[in-house]
Structure formats: structure tokens, C-alpha cells
Design a protein around this motif. Structure first.
Motif, PDB file in Angstrom:
ATOM      1  N   ILE A 282       0.998  -1.474   0.158  1.00  0.00           N
ATOM      2  CA  ILE A 282       0.293  -0.042   0.154  1.00  0.00           C
ATOM      3  C   ILE A 282       0.574   1.375  -0.121  1.00  0.00           C
ATOM      4  O   ILE A 282       1.029   2.474  -0.829  1.00  0.00           O
ATOM      5  CB  ILE A 282      -0.996   0.207   1.195  1.00  0.00           C
ATOM      6  CG1 ILE A 282      -1.649  -1.250   1.110  1.00  0.00           C
ATOM      7  CG2 ILE A 282      -1.737   0.538   0.939  1.00  0.00           C
ATOM      8  CD1 ILE A 282      -2.911  -1.195   0.210  1.00  0.00           C
ATOM      9  N   LYS A 283       2.164   1.762   0.605  1.00  0.00           N
ATOM     10  CA  LYS A 283       2.686   2.435   0.769  1.00  0.00           C
ATOM     11  C   LYS A 283       3.307   2.287   0.040  1.00  0.00           C
ATOM     12  O   LYS A 283       3.933   3.974  -1.026  1.00  0.00           O
ATOM     13  CB  LYS A 283       4.097   1.739   2.095  1.00  0.00           C
ATOM     14  CG  LYS A 283       2.775   2.460   3.702  1.00  0.00           C
ATOM     15  CD  LYS A 283       4.442   2.144   4.045  1.00  0.00           C
ATOM     16  CE  LYS A 283       4.060   1.936   6.141  1.00  0.00           C
ATOM     17  NZ  LYS A 283       3.047   3.433   6.525  1.00  0.00           N
ATOM     18  N   ASN A 284       4.043   1.784  -1.053  1.00  0.00           N
ATOM     19  CA  ASN A 284       4.739   2.467  -2.438  1.00  0.00           C
ATOM     20  C   ASN A 284       3.500   2.258  -3.500  1.00  0.00           C
ATOM     21  O   ASN A 284       4.266   2.076  -5.089  1.00  0.00           O
ATOM     22  CB  ASN A 284       5.473   0.859  -2.273  1.00  0.00           C
ATOM     23  CG  ASN A 284       6.868   0.475  -1.320  1.00  0.00           C
ATOM     24  OD1 ASN A 284       6.707   1.701  -1.417  1.00  0.00           O
ATOM     25  ND2 ASN A 284       6.828  -0.267  -1.015  1.00  0.00           N
ATOM     26  N   THR A 285       2.235   2.220  -3.606  1.00  0.00           N
ATOM     27  CA  THR A 285       1.760   1.499  -4.312  1.00  0.00           C
ATOM     28  C   THR A 285       0.465   3.061  -4.391  1.00  0.00           C
ATOM     29  O   THR A 285       0.762   4.248  -4.369  1.00  0.00           O
ATOM     30  CB  THR A 285       0.979   0.696  -4.985  1.00  0.00           C
ATOM     31  OG1 THR A 285       0.262  -0.095  -4.202  1.00  0.00           O
ATOM     32  CG2 THR A 285       1.962  -0.595  -5.466  1.00  0.00           C
ATOM     33  N   ILE A 286      -0.395   2.700  -4.475  1.00  0.00           N
ATOM     34  CA  ILE A 286      -1.611   3.472  -4.075  1.00  0.00           C
ATOM     35  C   ILE A 286      -1.553   4.972  -2.981  1.00  0.00           C
ATOM     36  O   ILE A 286      -1.747   5.974  -3.680  1.00  0.00           O
ATOM     37  CB  ILE A 286      -3.522   2.846  -3.806  1.00  0.00           C
ATOM     38  CG1 ILE A 286      -4.564   3.859  -3.924  1.00  0.00           C
ATOM     39  CG2 ILE A 286      -3.434   1.747  -2.605  1.00  0.00           C
ATOM     40  CD1 ILE A 286      -5.058   3.713  -5.245  1.00  0.00           C
ATOM     41  N   PHE A 287      -1.535   4.508  -1.968  1.00  0.00           N
ATOM     42  CA  PHE A 287      -0.725   5.323  -1.087  1.00  0.00           C
ATOM     43  C   PHE A 287       0.848   5.699  -0.835  1.00  0.00           C
ATOM     44  O   PHE A 287       1.051   5.462  -0.208  1.00  0.00           O
ATOM     45  CB  PHE A 287      -1.491   5.311   0.152  1.00  0.00           C
ATOM     46  CG  PHE A 287      -2.245   5.465   0.542  1.00  0.00           C
ATOM     47  CD1 PHE A 287      -2.824   6.408  -0.550  1.00  0.00           C
ATOM     48  CD2 PHE A 287      -3.776   4.149   0.430  1.00  0.00           C
ATOM     49  CE1 PHE A 287      -4.924   7.158  -0.461  1.00  0.00           C
ATOM     50  CE2 PHE A 287      -5.210   4.689   0.024  1.00  0.00           C
ATOM     51  CZ  PHE A 287      -5.787   5.660   0.263  1.00  0.00           C
ATOM     52  N   ASN A 288       1.511   5.430  -2.338  1.00  0.00           N
ATOM     53  CA  ASN A 288       2.670   6.109  -2.551  1.00  0.00           C
ATOM     54  C   ASN A 288       3.029   7.357  -2.104  1.00  0.00           C
ATOM     55  O   ASN A 288       2.375   8.182  -3.231  1.00  0.00           O
ATOM     56  CB  ASN A 288       3.647   5.844  -3.685  1.00  0.00           C
ATOM     57  CG  ASN A 288       4.924   5.965  -3.748  1.00  0.00           C
ATOM     58  OD1 ASN A 288       5.226   7.220  -2.575  1.00  0.00           O
ATOM     59  ND2 ASN A 288       5.797   5.677  -4.639  1.00  0.00           N
ATOM     60  N   PHE A 289       2.932   8.594  -1.202  1.00  0.00           N
ATOM     61  CA  PHE A 289       3.086   9.674  -0.305  1.00  0.00           C
ATOM     62  C   PHE A 289       4.163  10.559  -1.015  1.00  0.00           C
ATOM     63  O   PHE A 289       3.972  11.555  -1.521  1.00  0.00           O
ATOM     64  CB  PHE A 289       3.596   9.861   1.237  1.00  0.00           C
ATOM     65  CG  PHE A 289       2.194   9.698   2.034  1.00  0.00           C
ATOM     66  CD1 PHE A 289       0.873   8.964   1.305  1.00  0.00           C
ATOM     67  CD2 PHE A 289       2.310   9.262   3.171  1.00  0.00           C
ATOM     68  CE1 PHE A 289      -0.308   8.405   2.242  1.00  0.00           C
ATOM     69  CE2 PHE A 289       1.446   8.864   4.322  1.00  0.00           C
ATOM     70  CZ  PHE A 289       0.675   8.006   3.695  1.00  0.00           C
ATOM     71  N   ALA A 290       5.089  10.069  -1.503  1.00  0.00           N
ATOM     72  CA  ALA A 290       6.072  11.003  -2.093  1.00  0.00           C
ATOM     73  C   ALA A 290       6.125  10.912  -3.597  1.00  0.00           C
ATOM     74  O   ALA A 290       5.819  12.152  -4.198  1.00  0.00           O
ATOM     75  CB  ALA A 290       7.284  10.137  -2.283  1.00  0.00           C
ATOM     76  N   ARG A 291       5.009  10.022  -3.982  1.00  0.00           N
ATOM     77  CA  ARG A 291       4.530  10.211  -5.517  1.00  0.00           C
ATOM     78  C   ARG A 291       3.575  11.391  -5.926  1.00  0.00           C
ATOM     79  O   ARG A 291       2.778  11.689  -7.129  1.00  0.00           O
ATOM     80  CB  ARG A 291       4.768   8.529  -5.972  1.00  0.00           C
ATOM     81  CG  ARG A 291       4.168   8.879  -7.461  1.00  0.00           C
ATOM     82  CD  ARG A 291       4.093   7.298  -7.862  1.00  0.00           C
ATOM     83  NE  ARG A 291       5.425   6.562  -8.100  1.00  0.00           N
ATOM     84  CZ  ARG A 291       6.378   6.231  -9.676  1.00  0.00           C
ATOM     85  NH1 ARG A 291       5.010   6.453 -10.399  1.00  0.00           N
ATOM     86  NH2 ARG A 291       7.739   5.650  -9.453  1.00  0.00           N
ATOM     87  N   HIS A 292       2.367  10.956  -4.958  1.00  0.00           N
ATOM     88  CA  HIS A 292       0.953  10.838  -5.433  1.00  0.00           C
ATOM     89  C   HIS A 292       0.799  12.434  -4.917  1.00  0.00           C
ATOM     90  O   HIS A 292      -1.050  12.984  -4.865  1.00  0.00           O
ATOM     91  CB  HIS A 292       0.407   9.894  -5.259  1.00  0.00           C
ATOM     92  CG  HIS A 292       0.056   8.721  -6.307  1.00  0.00           C
ATOM     93  ND1 HIS A 292       0.343   8.208  -7.041  1.00  0.00           N
ATOM     94  CD2 HIS A 292       0.646   7.332  -6.004  1.00  0.00           C
ATOM     95  CE1 HIS A 292       1.053   7.276  -7.483  1.00  0.00           C
ATOM     96  NE2 HIS A 292       0.739   6.866  -6.867  1.00  0.00           N
ATOM     97  N   ARG A 293       0.710  13.088  -3.235  1.00  0.00           N
ATOM     98  CA  ARG A 293       0.352  13.365  -2.422  1.00  0.00           C
ATOM     99  C   ARG A 293       0.697  15.199  -3.423  1.00  0.00           C
ATOM    100  O   ARG A 293       1.279  15.617  -4.064  1.00  0.00           O
ATOM    101  CB  ARG A 293       1.198  13.666  -1.270  1.00  0.00           C
ATOM    102  CG  ARG A 293       0.784  12.410  -0.093  1.00  0.00           C
ATOM    103  CD  ARG A 293       1.286  12.973   1.194  1.00  0.00           C
ATOM    104  NE  ARG A 293       0.651  13.521   1.889  1.00  0.00           N
ATOM    105  CZ  ARG A 293       0.654  15.026   2.383  1.00  0.00           C
ATOM    106  NH1 ARG A 293       1.885  14.549   2.119  1.00  0.00           N
ATOM    107  NH2 ARG A 293       0.002  15.763   2.634  1.00  0.00           N
ATOM    108  N   ARG A 294      -0.305  15.881  -2.779  1.00  0.00           N
ATOM    109  CA  ARG A 294      -0.220  17.676  -3.422  1.00  0.00           C
ATOM    110  C   ARG A 294      -0.443  18.379  -2.993  1.00  0.00           C
ATOM    111  O   ARG A 294      -1.666  18.924  -2.389  1.00  0.00           O
ATOM    112  CB  ARG A 294      -1.343  17.068  -4.214  1.00  0.00           C
ATOM    113  CG  ARG A 294      -1.364  16.548  -5.657  1.00  0.00           C
ATOM    114  CD  ARG A 294      -1.040  17.095  -7.152  1.00  0.00           C
ATOM    115  NE  ARG A 294       0.432  17.703  -7.672  1.00  0.00           N
ATOM    116  CZ  ARG A 294       1.449  16.889  -7.501  1.00  0.00           C
ATOM    117  NH1 ARG A 294       1.387  15.336  -8.602  1.00  0.00           N
ATOM    118  NH2 ARG A 294       2.862  17.380  -6.843  1.00  0.00           N
TER     119      ARG A 294
END
Ligand code: CDT
Length: 311
Positions: A282-294
Motif C-alpha cells: 500500500i505504501k509503495n503504490t496507491i498511497f505512495n505519498f512522495a509520488r502522489h500527494r499534492r
């Protein structure tokens, strides 16, 4: 090597006002021994686990209120729990009312501590989201005076490397707030432990009884999923001084699934072996914060408290 951890969610049945700390600690030790027999390395006890949930009463005299608080941890009544946990090589999480002398004044918090299997302190958390009210409300059959008896916690939501993973704490009402979990999620938390006392009936609003348990699970499961963390939420349950606490001790996986739920409203140990590496997908895909948070769109979350609808 798999990072597995067996956690004991040590639900407590009711604690009545006349029950002494010594009696309660005996119950805690009983659950600890069962946890040891079932291979647990960490035992999680509820919020305010040493006394009845006293914010249900309006008390005018400070001495009467302070009788529910601990001035030291451990103290003589609780020391047997620390001793037995160390003897058995089990760590634990314990919620209690804390009276601290700090910066020349007396402060009171709704607190939880995390202790490692050697009996050493890992950390302390002081409840931040205090529900209820500060003044007596005559329309309520039970008061919820946390805002009167406690200060807002001043420690934030730290996380610690402990028990082979990254562990954080929150307390009861905190679990209903996504901010609680996200702050710890941003610190890489892999296991959040949370003690709670939740009445079956919410006197402050019209809310069908069956929503209470649903909202509890919904909160715990979404906190787990949206941050890719295990959550162990542990209740004080059953009829306490005429007030029914709904129970619902549970373990939620990083997928958001409930993987274990208590089946009683009494003292009950729920033992569950978790894979701390199950947080990674979960941390590395759908909720990969570094990649997806705005974050450029999130400012209002910390700049504003209440909702302000358009004119
Ligand atoms: N202890 C605690 O925080 N209980 C609250 C009850 C809210 S109803 C006033 C909870 O959120 O479960």
C-alpha cells in the motif's frame, strides 16, 4: 526474513468506580499471562485502563477528580504489571490519566505509554482530540467531560522504532480524525495502537445505535488503508456504572480489512500475528505519498479549523 509480530489486544470489561487499582492490575496481569501463552510480544490495553471512565461524571472538587489520576508511572499499584511484563519478556501499551508537574504547574492529560519487553519506556502519547464538553450539560444522562478534566496533548504524534517496526499511538476519539493517522503515516508508521472507551449511546446527537460500531470500524479501517498501516484498537467494554461501552476491539490490516474482532464485552485477549512488511504494497503504490500527494492543495487543512461554506 519476514517481520512478524504477534500482538495481544487486551480488551477490558467494565471497571466500576469501587474497583481498586490493585484489582484492575490483577486483571491486566491475567491478560498478560494469557498473551505470553499465546506468543504475544506486545500487549495493548485500552484508554484509561486503570479506572472507570470518570469523565462521565461532573465533579466539582479537584481532589475527587485527582483520585482518578496517576502521579507517577509506574507507581506502587502498577509496578506489578511492569515486573510481570519484564519477567515474561512482553512489551505493553497502557492508557491512564496522567497528573504531571510541569513548568511549575499541575497538568492533566489522557495519556498512553509504550513499554518494551525489557521494561524500558519507548514513548508517551497525550490525547489530542478531546471529545465532549467542559461544562455540565443537564440534558445528558451521562456527561462526557474530557474537555474539563484534561488538557490537549502537547506531544504531537511521534512514532518509534520498536517491536521490529515503526509504532505510533493514538487514543479513542483521535481515531475518527484522518489527520491523526496521516501525521503518523508521513512518519512511516507500520502499527498504530489505540485504546478507547466508546459509549453505545451518543448523548450529543441523534445517532442510531448501530451506527456507533460502524463508525468505529470505518475510522480504524480507513486510517489503516489510507496510510498502509496495521491498526490495533482496544476497547474498554460492557456496562460500566450504568453506561454501556460498545466494545469492538479489533485489528485492521494495511489493506483496510478487519482481520480480528473481539467476540465479548468482557476481559478478552485477541492475539494476532501480523506481517509488518504487509504495509509495503500500500505504501509503495496507491498511497505512495512522495509520488502522489499534492500538498500545494492541502494548505486549508492546517490554516483553518471550522468549515466555512461559501456565502
Ligand atoms: N473516549 C472517547 O474519546 N470517546 C469518544 C466518545 C465520543 S461521544 C461523546 C469516542 O470518540 O469514541
Amino acid at each position: 526474513m519476514a517481520r512478524t509480530l504477534t500482538v495481544g489486544a487486551a480488551q477490558l470489561g467494565p471497571i466500576q468506580r469501587s474497583d481498586t487499582r490493585k484489582q484492575v492490575v490483577r486483571r491486566l496481569i491475567e491478560l498478560l499471562r494469557e498473551a505470553h501463552a499465546r506468543n504475544c510480544k506486545l500487549v495493548v490495553y485500552p484508554e484509561l485502563a486503570l479506572t472507570t471512565f470518570f469523565p462521565r461524571w461532573m465533579m466539582e472538587g479537584q481532589a475527587e477528580v485527582d483520585a482518578f489520576f496517576e502521579r507517577a508511572m509506574p507507581n506502587a499499584d502498577v509496578q506489578p504489571l511492569f515486573d510481570e511484563a519484564r519477567r515474561l519478556g512482553i512489551g505493553f501499551h497502557l492508557g491512564y490519566a496522567e497528573l504531571a508537574e510541569q513548568e511549575g504547574r499541575t497538568r492533566r492529560f489522557n495519556t498512553a505509554i509504550l513499554v518494551d519487553p525489557n521494561g524500558d519506556f519507548v514513548g508517551k502519547y497525550r490525547k489530542i482530540h478531546l471529545p465532549g464538553h467542559a461544562e455540565y450539560e443537564p440534558q445528558r444522562p451521562f456527561q462526557h467531560l474530557e474537555k474539563r478534566y484534561f488538557e490537549v496533548g502537547d506531544l504531537g504524534w511521534p512514532v518509534w522504532r520498536a517491536f521490529g517496526g515503526i509504532v505510533g499511538m493514538c487514543i479513542c476519539n483521535d481515531r475518527r480524525w484522518p489527520e491523526t493517522f496521516r501525521v503518523m503515516g508521513l512518519k512511516g508508521v507500520e502499527l498504530v495502537v489505540c485504546g478507547f472507551n466508546t459509549p453505545e449511546f451518543n448523548a450529543s446527537m441523534v445517532e442510531p445505535g448501530h451506527h456507533r460500531m460502524m463508525h468505529h470500524f470505518l475510522s480504524v479501517q480507513s486510517g489503516a488503508y489510507q496510510n498502509g498501516t496495521w491498526v490495533v484498537a482496544v476497547a474498554k467494554a460492557g456496562m460500566e456504572e450504568g453506561c454501556m461501552l460498545h466494545g469492538g476491539t479489533c485489528v485492521a490490516a494495511p489493506s483496510g480489512e478487519l482481520v480480528a474482532v473481539a467476540s465479548t464485552l468482557g476481559d478478552e485477549l485477541l492475539a494476532y500475528t501480523m506481517d509488518l512488511d504487509a504495509t509495503a504494497p500500500i505504501k509503495n503504490t496507491i498511497f505512495n505519498f512522495a509520488r502522489h500527494r499534492r500538498v500545494e492543495h492541502y494548505g486549508i487543512i492546517v490554516e483553518q479549523t471550522g468549515a466555512i461554506p461559501p456565502p
